[in-house]
Design a protein around this motif. Structure first.
Motif, PDB file in Angstrom:
ATOM      1  N   GLU A   1     -21.309   1.113   9.508  1.00  0.00           N
ATOM      2  CA  GLU A   1     -19.748   1.440  10.450  1.00  0.00           C
ATOM      3  C   GLU A   1     -19.019  -0.337  10.452  1.00  0.00           C
ATOM      4  N   ALA A   2     -17.482  -0.073  10.455  1.00  0.00           N
ATOM      5  CA  ALA A   2     -16.706  -1.213  10.153  1.00  0.00           C
ATOM      6  C   ALA A   2     -16.435  -1.421  11.707  1.00  0.00           C
ATOM      7  N   THR A   3     -16.632  -3.015  11.977  1.00  0.00           N
ATOM      8  CA  THR A   3     -16.148  -3.849  13.480  1.00  0.00           C
ATOM      9  C   THR A   3     -14.859  -3.137  13.859  1.00  0.00           C
ATOM     10  N   MET A   4     -13.957  -3.163  13.324  1.00  0.00           N
ATOM     11  CA  MET A   4     -13.146  -2.256  13.631  1.00  0.00           C
ATOM     12  C   MET A   4     -12.430  -1.211  13.651  1.00  0.00           C
ATOM     13  N   ALA A   5     -12.333  -1.212  14.672  1.00  0.00           N
ATOM     14  CA  ALA A   5     -11.776   0.593  15.128  1.00  0.00           C
ATOM     15  C   ALA A   5     -10.806   1.773  14.289  1.00  0.00           C
ATOM     16  N   LYS A   6     -11.412   2.808  13.441  1.00  0.00           N
ATOM     17  CA  LYS A   6     -10.650   3.342  12.372  1.00  0.00           C
ATOM     18  C   LYS A   6     -10.568   4.530  12.712  1.00  0.00           C
ATOM     19  N   SER A   7      -9.128   5.249  12.366  1.00  0.00           N
ATOM     20  CA  SER A   7     -10.515   7.053  13.187  1.00  0.00           C
ATOM     21  C   SER A   7      -9.766   7.070  11.557  1.00  0.00           C
ATOM     22  N   LYS A   8     -10.632   8.884  11.873  1.00  0.00           N
ATOM     23  CA  LYS A   8     -10.866   9.395  10.080  1.00  0.00           C
ATOM     24  C   LYS A   8      -9.347   9.586   8.909  1.00  0.00           C
ATOM     25  N   PHE A   9      -8.340   9.015  10.109  1.00  0.00           N
ATOM     26  CA  PHE A   9      -7.318  10.192   9.627  1.00  0.00           C
ATOM     27  C   PHE A   9      -6.486   8.388   8.868  1.00  0.00           C
ATOM     28  N   GLU A  10      -7.479   7.764   8.892  1.00  0.00           N
ATOM     29  CA  GLU A  10      -6.457   6.204   8.137  1.00  0.00           C
ATOM     30  C   GLU A  10      -6.587   6.000   6.933  1.00  0.00           C
ATOM     31  N   TYR A  11      -7.307   6.992   6.523  1.00  0.00           N
ATOM     32  CA  TYR A  11      -6.534   7.221   4.613  1.00  0.00           C
ATOM     33  C   TYR A  11      -5.487   7.321   4.514  1.00  0.00           C
ATOM     34  N   VAL A  12      -4.940   8.044   5.034  1.00  0.00           N
ATOM     35  CA  VAL A  12      -3.761   8.475   4.327  1.00  0.00           C
ATOM     36  C   VAL A  12      -2.739   6.883   4.457  1.00  0.00           C
ATOM     37  N   ARG A  13      -2.643   5.847   4.881  1.00  0.00           N
ATOM     38  CA  ARG A  13      -2.286   4.867   4.369  1.00  0.00           C
ATOM     39  C   ARG A  13      -2.150   4.398   3.221  1.00  0.00           C
ATOM     40  N   GLU A  14      -3.552   5.090   2.521  1.00  0.00           N
ATOM     41  CA  GLU A  14      -2.984   5.222   0.909  1.00  0.00           C
ATOM     42  C   GLU A  14      -1.976   5.674   0.175  1.00  0.00           C
ATOM     43  N   PHE A  15      -1.644   6.267   0.888  1.00  0.00           N
ATOM     44  CA  PHE A  15      -0.273   6.742   0.467  1.00  0.00           C
ATOM     45  C   PHE A  15       0.696   6.214   0.468  1.00  0.00           C
ATOM     46  N   GLU A  16       0.867   5.587   0.279  1.00  0.00           N
ATOM     47  CA  GLU A  16       1.754   4.357   1.042  1.00  0.00           C
ATOM     48  C   GLU A  16       2.311   3.747  -0.358  1.00  0.00           C
ATOM     49  N   ALA A  17       3.495   4.013  -0.637  1.00  0.00           N
ATOM     50  CA  ALA A  17       4.058   3.297  -2.248  1.00  0.00           C
ATOM     51  C   ALA A  17       3.724   2.054  -2.481  1.00  0.00           C
ATOM     52  N   ASP A  18       3.494   0.748  -3.671  1.00  0.00           N
ATOM     53  CA  ASP A  18       3.481   0.058  -3.450  1.00  0.00           C
ATOM     54  C   ASP A  18       4.776  -0.316  -3.423  1.00  0.00           C
ATOM     55  N   ASP A  19       5.863  -0.891  -2.634  1.00  0.00           N
ATOM     56  CA  ASP A  19       7.151  -1.426  -3.260  1.00  0.00           C
ATOM     57  C   ASP A  19       7.618  -3.213  -3.409  1.00  0.00           C
ATOM     58  N   THR A  20       6.328  -4.027  -3.839  1.00  0.00           N
ATOM     59  CA  THR A  20       5.867  -4.746  -3.766  1.00  0.00           C
ATOM     60  C   THR A  20       7.731  -5.165  -4.998  1.00  0.00           C
ATOM     61  N   CYS A  21       8.238  -6.611  -4.374  1.00  0.00           N
ATOM     62  CA  CYS A  21       9.668  -7.234  -5.442  1.00  0.00           C
ATOM     63  C   CYS A  21       8.751  -8.343  -6.261  1.00  0.00           C
ATOM     64  N   LEU A  22       8.649  -8.396  -7.742  1.00  0.00           N
ATOM     65  CA  LEU A  22       8.323  -8.937  -8.360  1.00  0.00           C
ATOM     66  C   LEU A  22       8.428 -10.134  -7.757  1.00  0.00           C
ATOM     67  N   PRO A  23       7.027 -11.404  -7.808  1.00  0.00           N
ATOM     68  CA  PRO A  23       7.449 -12.675  -8.030  1.00  0.00           C
ATOM     69  C   PRO A  23       8.467 -13.522  -8.573  1.00  0.00           C
ATOM     70  N   HIS A  24       8.759 -14.786  -7.705  1.00  0.00           N
ATOM     71  CA  HIS A  24       9.406 -14.965  -8.042  1.00  0.00           C
ATOM     72  C   HIS A  24      11.801 -15.136  -8.484  1.00  0.00           C
ATOM     73  N   CYS A  25      11.518 -13.751  -8.257  1.00  0.00           N
ATOM     74  CA  CYS A  25      12.850 -13.408  -8.112  1.00  0.00           C
ATOM     75  C   CYS A  25      14.299 -13.362  -7.337  1.00  0.00           C
ATOM     76  N   TRP A  26      15.387 -13.191  -7.679  1.00  0.00           N
ATOM     77  CA  TRP A  26      15.794 -13.360  -6.636  1.00  0.00           C
ATOM     78  C   TRP A  26      16.172 -11.717  -6.574  1.00  0.00           C
ATOM     79  N   VAL A  27      16.200 -11.549  -4.656  1.00  0.00           N
ATOM     80  CA  VAL A  27      15.286 -10.192  -4.704  1.00  0.00           C
ATOM     81  C   VAL A  27      16.978  -9.726  -3.671  1.00  0.00           C
ATOM     82  N   VAL A  28      17.934  -8.864  -4.540  1.00  0.00           N
ATOM     83  CA  VAL A  28      19.341  -8.928  -3.571  1.00  0.00           C
ATOM     84  C   VAL A  28      19.372  -7.207  -2.744  1.00  0.00           C
TER      85      VAL A  28
END
Ligand code: ATP
Ligand code: ATP
Ligand code: MG
Ligand code: MG
Ligand code: MG
Ligand code: MG
Length: 270
Positions: A1-28
């Motif tokens: 068991e993890a020390t941090m309380a996590k609900s069984k619903f927590e897995y839905v976070r994985e559905f979030e898309a990764d939208d990290t901007c490419l490193p070292h580039c100008w972001v406009v």
């Protein structure tokens, strides 16, 4: 068991898309007013340029730069503003959605908050909105070309609009007649119409209209009045105190040529 309380619903976070901007580039992030053709109409904007509206846009952009992190330069014209985040910014882990939504919401709330300072007794009739987009530029050259593109757009539109509205306001043409008159004309011909028919030298039009507005960080001396603490006989008296602050300062200069960038090497060096 993890020390941090996590609900069984927590897995839905994985559905979030990764939208990290490419490193070292100008972001406009570019914002644009939603249906501002109508908004300008409903609020009786002066044509072709309402300076109250342009100054309000710039006030909102200054607020965005002061409230958010890592913006090194902004450029605005008409109902749009572009904000450039420094290449090495790690604000919100470079998530595009965070950059875009923070800029758009801060800008829109500022537009409403500061409306009265610029439009006085003229009421704001409905809540304006702004769309946002994020574009990532990999080099100084592509970033400069992006900003040049926006300023060239400002120039082309403003030259057209200046002749278009002069034909309507000073020669009594209908919008359709003015449009027909300008169909297929080159820049030189538009300048010539203004000069020969209306004695207007386009180059003497206000730089804010012709060039748009550039915001960069500059040191500004601020004079404030401060209450004097000591000595006792001066208690309660007010004194002028000057202090230096770094602020987003508006310029209406050319950013297409090299001169601006040579004068402000620090912007692209960040
Ligand atoms: P969209 O939602 O697609 O952006 P829009 O009506 O906002 O539609 P834009 O191409 O963004 O279309 O053009 C903005 C319009 O807003 C201009 O064409 C002009 O009519 C008006 N406008 C914006 N700022 C000013 C201003 N300062 N003075 C006069 N008119 C302005
Ligand atoms: P971030 O910018 O990272 O979102 P934040 O301070 O907004 O930081 P959140 O995790 O979004 O952090 O939490 C919002 C906080 O705002 C809550 O922890 C609470 O303190 C406060 N808050 C929001 N709505 C209410 C409310 N209706 N009543 C009382 N407090 C509230
Ligand atoms: Mg549009
Ligand atoms: Mg628009
Ligand atoms: Mg626009
Ligand atoms: Mg929050």
């Amino acid at each position: 068991e993890a020390t941090m309380a996590k609900s069984k619903f927590e897995y839905v976070r994985e559905f979030e898309a990764d939208d990290t901007c490419l490193p070292h580039c100008w972001v406009v992030v570019r914002l644009d007013g939603r249906n501002f053709h109508r908004f300008a109409d409903k609020h009786s904007f002066a044509k072709p340029n309402d300076s109250r509206a342009l100054h309000l846009m710039t006030k909102c952009a200054q607020t965005v730069m002061e409230e958010l992190e890592d913006i090194v330069i902004a450029y605005g014209q008409s109902d749009e503003y572009s904000f450039v985040f420094k290449r090495k910014s790690n604000w919100f882990k470079r998530r595009a959605s965070k950059f875009m939504t923070h800029v758009a919401s801060q800008f829109a709330s500022s537009y409403v908050f500061y409306w009265r300072d610029y439009f006085k007794d003229q009421p704001l009739l409905y809540p304006p909105g702004f769309d946002g987009r994020v574009v990532v530029y990999p080099s100084n050259q592509t970033l400069r070309d992006y900003l040049s593109w926006r300023q060239a757009d400002c120039h082309i539109n403003n030259l057209y609009n200046t002749v278009f509205w002069t034909l309507i306001q000073q020669s009594g043409l209908t919008p359709v007649q003015a449009q027909e008159r300008l169909q297929g004309t080159l820049a030189a011909e538009k300048n010539e119409i203004l000069f020969s028919e209306f004695n207007i030298n386009y180059n003497n039009e206000p730089p804010m209209y012709r060039k748009g507005t550039v915001l960069i960080w500059q040191k500004v001396d601020e004079v404030m009045t401060k209450e004097v603490k000591l000595p006792a006989e001066m208690e309660g008296k007010k004194m002028a105190v000057t202090r230096t602050r770094t602020k987003p300062v508006p310029l209406h200069c050319d950013i297409i040529g090299d001169a601006f960038w040579k004068e402000h090497l620090e912007i692209l060096d960040e």
